[in-house]
Design a protein around this motif. Sequence first.
Motif, short mmCIF file in Angstrom:
data_model
loop_
_atom_site.label_atom_id
_atom_site.label_comp_id
_atom_site.label_asym_id
_atom_site.label_seq_id
_atom_site.Cartn_x
_atom_site.Cartn_y
_atom_site.Cartn_z
N HIS A 109 -0.66 18.74 -19.59
CA HIS A 109 -1.74 19.26 -20.43
C HIS A 109 -2.97 19.66 -19.62
O HIS A 109 -4.08 19.72 -20.15
CB HIS A 109 -2.04 18.27 -21.56
N CYS B 273 -2.32 24.89 -22.16
CA CYS B 273 -1.88 23.80 -21.26
C CYS B 273 -0.75 24.30 -20.34
O CYS B 273 -0.02 25.24 -20.70
CB CYS B 273 -1.33 22.62 -22.06
N CYS C 113 -0.29 24.45 -27.66
CA CYS C 113 0.56 23.39 -27.08
C CYS C 113 0.94 22.37 -28.16
O CYS C 113 0.28 22.27 -29.19
CB CYS C 113 -0.22 22.72 -25.96
N CYS D 200 0.32 19.42 -28.02
CA CYS D 200 -0.81 18.48 -28.12
C CYS D 200 -1.92 19.01 -29.02
O CYS D 200 -2.89 18.30 -29.29
CB CYS D 200 -1.35 18.14 -26.74
ZN LIG Z 1 -1.15 20.34 -24.25
#
Ligand SMILES: [Zn+2]
Length: 398
Positions: free
Chosen positions: A237, A253, A246, A248
């Motif tokens: 990340h 990332c 991403c 996340c």
């Molecule tokens: Zn990420």
Amino acid sequence: MAHVISTGSGVVLDLIRSAQATTRSDLIAQLGWSRITLARRLDELLNAEIIVSAGQSDSRGGRPPEEFVVNKDAGLLLAMDIGGSHSRLAITDLVSNILLEDEADIGLSHGPDDIFDWSCQVFDHLLARLGKSRADVRGIGVGVPGPVDPTSGRIASPQVNAQWADVIVKDYFPDDFRAVFAVDRDVNILAVAEHRLGWPEHADAIVLKVGMGIGCGLVLDGRVYHGGRGGAGDLAHSPVGGDEECLCGRVGCLDTVASGRAIKRELHARGTSVRTSADIVELASSDHPGVAQILAHAGSQIGEALLDPVALLNPSAVVVGGNIAHAGAIFLDPIRERLLQDATTFSRRDLVVIPAKLGHQAGVIGASLIAQDALFEPDRISRLTREDDASLAKYGEK
Ligand SMILES: [Zn+2]
């Protein structure tokens, strides 16, 4: 806090196990103990059947010295490498030689209930094939695709896959496994195996696992570095730019441009469908137009993301493992080129970018090694062998 130097049997075992000293004279030279103290500790280890005499070592004239080795057959270790969609299991002896192994397309997405049900069934089956039972298991090592809190053994929260947050692995094994448990992130077990058995000459290394995701383990001064809550090495990340969202929740990332997932998406955009990272590697060995370029771009982006870690930590090696690494030079060379071109003059000097050596077995070998470390942890061994009826069977965590 004052450092207390142990004179227990555990430190003797540590030297024997790592092959740093395996004879009486070498052990005395390393430890600085009297012959009597050493003899007592060796007796404790021999009586508990933790070590055995391997007979006399090579003679240089005169009576050759007696050598001691770990009693590798005093029980079994179970090793488990849980992947995103594919998992591997192995049963090893107490020095991590693989005796039997198995694998299946089951992983993180199935959740802990299903995956540990599956693993217990397969382990029982493999134990039966060896003519053994759960009672013979001394240690269980498990690699999981997420950070593990080093003090509690709990898989850290939050996790991308919420089913795994706060999981304690040993709770999923029935109570008749009276074993010692060791759990770590998948890339860390890969790093342990590659550091000890693949590239022991590199005490400071960044170890990558590039599959459908990107994992990064840090070996510093010969040990895997975990960080405060087990989350060290979160390279996936690192921001490298781009506008892809991403897993996340953030944008740009490294995972969105250089992971197997990103390569798969890029291939798809060019009209080629692949399912797994192994499919990508197979494509790379054909003359598919474009895959080499996509892999080169991914490699270059990984090299870019490594510039700061390499400057901060000054490793002597970047070891590249995971399924995508099996694509070989078309993936590794761009990582190396980017690093050697753009890293600071100091950090790139003598830095090597090298492939992982242990292949698909690296994960289960690493899982067995961490189980072995937990089983033979010096303070535990010292405590255990002080008892009259000491034996490894006595001290599981369940
Ligand atoms: Zn990420």
